[in-house]
Motif scaffolding. Structure first.
Motif, mmCIF file in Angstrom:
data_model
loop_
_atom_site.group_PDB
_atom_site.id
_atom_site.type_symbol
_atom_site.label_atom_id
_atom_site.label_comp_id
_atom_site.label_asym_id
_atom_site.label_seq_id
_atom_site.Cartn_x
_atom_site.Cartn_y
_atom_site.Cartn_z
ATOM 1 N N ASN A 127 24.425 112.533 -26.644
ATOM 2 C CA ASN A 127 23.403 113.477 -27.539
ATOM 3 C C ASN A 127 23.304 114.798 -26.526
ATOM 4 N N LEU A 128 24.054 115.695 -27.050
ATOM 5 C CA LEU A 128 24.273 116.858 -26.307
ATOM 6 C C LEU A 128 22.904 117.857 -26.413
ATOM 7 N N VAL A 129 22.357 118.077 -27.556
ATOM 8 C CA VAL A 129 21.533 119.195 -27.860
ATOM 9 C C VAL A 129 21.974 120.773 -27.488
ATOM 10 N N ASP A 130 22.212 120.971 -26.278
ATOM 11 C CA ASP A 130 22.961 121.994 -26.090
ATOM 12 C C ASP A 130 23.552 122.233 -24.692
ATOM 13 N N TRP A 131 24.211 123.172 -24.426
ATOM 14 C CA TRP A 131 25.137 123.090 -23.117
ATOM 15 C C TRP A 131 25.292 124.615 -22.359
ATOM 16 N N PRO A 132 24.996 124.822 -21.528
ATOM 17 C CA PRO A 132 24.734 123.842 -20.244
ATOM 18 C C PRO A 132 23.283 123.359 -20.393
ATOM 19 N N ALA A 133 22.948 122.513 -19.529
ATOM 20 C CA ALA A 133 21.733 121.707 -19.802
ATOM 21 C C ALA A 133 20.572 122.699 -19.209
ATOM 22 N N GLY A 154 26.033 134.761 -19.007
ATOM 23 C CA GLY A 154 26.371 135.552 -17.810
ATOM 24 C C GLY A 154 27.196 134.491 -17.033
ATOM 25 N N LYS A 155 28.050 135.143 -15.964
ATOM 26 C CA LYS A 155 28.633 134.748 -14.975
ATOM 27 C C LYS A 155 27.976 133.379 -14.139
ATOM 28 N N GLU A 156 26.765 133.689 -13.764
ATOM 29 C CA GLU A 156 26.012 132.734 -12.865
ATOM 30 C C GLU A 156 25.169 131.884 -13.899
ATOM 31 N N GLN A 157 25.179 132.069 -15.011
ATOM 32 C CA GLN A 157 24.262 131.321 -15.745
ATOM 33 C C GLN A 157 24.741 130.039 -16.262
ATOM 34 N N LYS A 158 25.840 129.452 -15.651
ATOM 35 C CA LYS A 158 26.544 128.085 -15.791
ATOM 36 C C LYS A 158 27.456 127.956 -14.459
ATOM 37 N N TRP A 159 27.373 126.678 -13.954
ATOM 38 C CA TRP A 159 27.840 126.476 -12.650
ATOM 39 C C TRP A 159 29.368 126.699 -12.652
ATOM 40 N N ASN A 164 25.105 141.444 -22.268
ATOM 41 C CA ASN A 164 25.108 140.996 -20.680
ATOM 42 C C ASN A 164 26.433 140.620 -20.568
ATOM 43 N N MET A 165 27.246 140.032 -21.204
ATOM 44 C CA MET A 165 28.766 139.824 -20.939
ATOM 45 C C MET A 165 29.547 140.953 -20.824
ATOM 46 N N VAL A 166 29.172 141.894 -21.902
ATOM 47 C CA VAL A 166 29.866 143.445 -21.785
ATOM 48 C C VAL A 166 29.352 143.943 -20.330
#
Length: 688
Positions: A471-477, A635-640, A621-623
């Motif tokens: 059951n994912l809901v969303d990713w990253p946690a 963003g680059k730091e928002q997921k490991w 923010n990606m741009v």
């Protein structure tokens, strides 16, 4: 029979029984999947000389291989493939090779790669390998003559030169260390497989386009290395030419970012791919050609003291997403930048399948397809690729009727949220095709999916403890907005909002499909919606809560009821206000349902404002962080382990074209819902 040729293999695989790599994710494989190390990372070179005589209006090649091939005729590249597929519906390619041939002797060479890893890319690691091909001469009247076919007259050798053992990413790729100074084995006769178990697809899949691209900038560094910039996210392989001493070692580093190291290219990528190759030159003039594609923008080459680099280019492979097919006109530079990184993300993520990312996993995920597939259809109008993706999902039902999350592929993963989205993508295909026969096939699979989930319903009809799948809901946690329900694997007992909302939506979609097909059946959605709202809608907050017994109302708990249209009448604006206030505190994947839900209740300006937001969690923010294609997270730091190319973040494509600019898949158009004071329009010239 489709092929007149025979399936040929190396003698090293003769008598080896294929491994059954397919099983439920939570179950132990049916057999030992241990694999001989010496049979991994093999580049098998098949060859045949044949004579061309006679006059033909066209000469066709039909070919496929396992895992992957690159084919040349008379030394010139022709095509590569196939698209990944299950052995019982194995894909193949067809190419017009008339211009590659000449009267007299011709040479067909096919480099077949057998990887041997269990991953999301191919159905590899199963000890199936080899190739089959036909060369057919067509007369003006359409009659065909077999000019060459794979058989025992082909020779082969397994190259000694690919020596890399380091594996990148999620077990997806070997380092391409290539020693051209090593002698190759003497060719041997190929072996005809006595009983291959492949069943081929009914029609060919077009080979993926490959185009040469030069770097836009180069710089010689103080340490003697050369730094190349290809200008934007690039998916493909490198061709590198050099002069120097035989045996000179050239090191190659690839990455999506730069850093302050002496190499300049950040080859230890965030997504877990350590993109470094080595090339040992075989002569005073030599060329290195990579085989398996990588995702990069920058390349640093270290020629050492004994080599001089004379040329470099990238053989770029990606979907045929053309800028001229969808033209955005706007005076909003933020919107323009967001649209372009999303478009290029879809372009890069369209390989032979719709990959979640072309680096770490290279897999076709069902949930990603909801977003990426819709974007691709709007950008190209190409139904064949999208339909094949649905076919892959339907084919996976042989493993489990609730279907798999990654299709095809030998890595077994199941995600409940993704399975329940199958009716959504089936209806999306019908929106563009109007093909009721194909929709009927999708209905059969959809019914089986619902039957799988009904095993977990309680007396109210809601899902409780769906332990068969993640059951994912969303990713990253960390982007689940504090969702108040334990999402353990396997999940424990209890009802929670997001999975039940996907279930309600799936039931609604299946009822819609039945209506389209004029199949009468008692509708269950009204009773199910009532149970959902009784369980999850909190009248004191005028919001949906995450789970019974919780008072927490997450963004996610309120997205899907609005998207699916089953919010209690009169409460739509209250839910929409809450979503707008919360903003993009979800992952990029769930933003698709958020934006479309807002547009469903007429909140187009709010959707537009989220698309053009400059917050830390936004496409802009990606741009701001240098993106040329959309990221896996905001963003680059928002997921490991963030992938910097992930087309599941392309929600603005569909929302801008369909919801805000008012286009329909049939080419008609409603009113433009662009917010007051903005100058936005989209001209849609997509191929049909």
């Amino acid at each position: 029979m489709l092929f007149q040729g025979k399936w040929i293999i190396p003698a090293e695989f003769a008598g080896i029984r294929p491994l059954n790599v397919f099983h439920r994710e939570h179950e132990v494989p049916r057999e030992d999947l241990s694999h001989q190390e010496e049979l991994k990372n093999l580049h098998i070179h098949f060859r045949r000389d044949f004579t061309l005589s006679g006059n033909f209006s066209k000469i066709l090649l039909r070919v496929t291989a396992d895992d992957y091939y690159k084919l040349k005729i008379n030394g010139k590249p022709v095509c590569q493939g196939p698209a990944p597929g299950y052995y019982f519906c194995y894909y193949w390619n067809e190419a017009d090779i008339t211009s590659f041939l000449h009267p007299g002797e011709n040479t067909l060479e096919c480099e077949v790669f057998y990887q041997g890893l269990i991953n999301r890319v191919w159905n590899s690691g199963d000890l199936r390998c080899g190739m089959i091909c036909d060369v057919l001469g067509l007369s003006a009247s359409g009659e065909s003559t077999l000019l060459c076919a794979s058989d025992e007259n082909f020779t082969y050798y397994i190259s000694n030169r690919w020596t890399g053992r380091l594996v990148f990413g999620a077990n997806v790729q070997f380092a391409e260390d290539y020693n051209a100074s090593l002698p190759e084995p003497k060719p041997r006769p190929a072996v005809v497989h006595p009983n291959p178990d492949y069943t081929f697809a009914d029609a060919p899949v077009p080979p993926i386009p490959v185009n040469e691209t030069k770097p836009v900038r180069s710089e010689k560094l103080e340490n003697g290395m050369i730094f190349f910039d290809f200008g934007r996210e690039t998916i493909g392989t490198i061709r590198l030419s050099a002069k120097g001493k035989a045996g000179a070692v050239v090191r190659i580093f690839y990455g999506e970012e730069t850093d302050d190291s002496p190499i300049r290219t950040r080859y230890e990528m965030r997504c877990g791919c350590f993109y470094r190759d080595s090339w040992t030159m075989g002569g005073e003039e030599d060329t290195f050609c990579g085989f398996d594609y990588k995702a990069f923008r920058y390349v640093t080459v270290d020629p050492g003291e004994d080599a001089v680099i004379t040329d470099i280019c990238a053989d770029v492979r990606c979907g045929n997403v053309r800028d001229e097919d969808v033209v955005l006109t706007t005076d909003d530079e933020t919107l323009r930048a967001v649209f372009e990184i999303c478009r290029h993300g879809v372009r890069c993520g369209t390989q032979e399948v719709f990959v979640d990312c072309p680096s770490r996993e290279k897999g076709q995920y069902a949930g990603d397809l909801t977003v990426t597939g819709s974007s691709y259809l709007w950008l190209t109008g190409d139904l064949a690729m999208y339909r094949k993706a649905l076919e892959n999902q339907m084919q996976s039902a042989f493993i489990d009727e609730g279907i798999m999350a990654v299709t095809p592929g030998s890595f077994m993963q199941e995600i409940a949220d993704y399975s329940l989205q199958f009716p959504i993508i089936a209806l999306r295909e019908y929106d563009f095709s109007g093909d009721k026969a194909f929709l009927a096939r999708c209905l059969e699979t959809s019914e089986k999916i619902l039957a799988h989930f009904r095993r977990f319903t309680d007396e109210s009809g809601l899902l409780d403890g769906v332990s068969s799948k993640w059951n994912l809901v969303d990713w990253p946690a960390n982007l689940r907005d504090g969702y108040d329900f334990p999402l353990d694997k396997p999940i424990g007992p209890g009802r929670h909002n997001v999975l039940n909302a996907f279930y309600v939506n799936a039931v609604l979609c299946v009822e819609q499909i039945r209506d389209i097909l004029e199949i009468p059946r008692k509708k269950q959605s009204a009773q199910l919606i009532q149970a959902f709202n009784d369980t999850f809608y909190d009248p004191e907050q005028d919001l949906y809560i995450d789970a019974p017994g919780s008072t927490h109302a997450s963004l996610h708990a309120n997205i899907l009821p609005l998207y699916g249209g089953f919010v209690p009448a009169g409460c739509e604006d209250r839910i929409a206000d809450f979503l707008v206030r919360k903003g993009l505190c979800c992952g990029v994947y769930m933003s698709f349902f958020l934006l479309r839900g807002l547009c469903r209740v007429g909140r187009y300006a709010d959707a537009y404002n989220l698309i053009t937001s400059h917050a830390d969690k936004s496409w802009y923010n990606m741009v701001r962080e240098g993106a040329t294609s959309c990221f896996e997270a905001w963003g680059k730091e928002q997921k490991w382990n963030t992938s910097l190319c992930h087309p599941w973040a392309s929600a603005p494509i569909t929302v801008l074209i369909e919801d805000i600019c008012g286009w329909h898949p049939d080419g008609t158009r409603d009113i433009n819902h662009a917010p007051d004071g903005t100058d936005i329009d989209i001209r849609w010239f997509c191929r049909k």
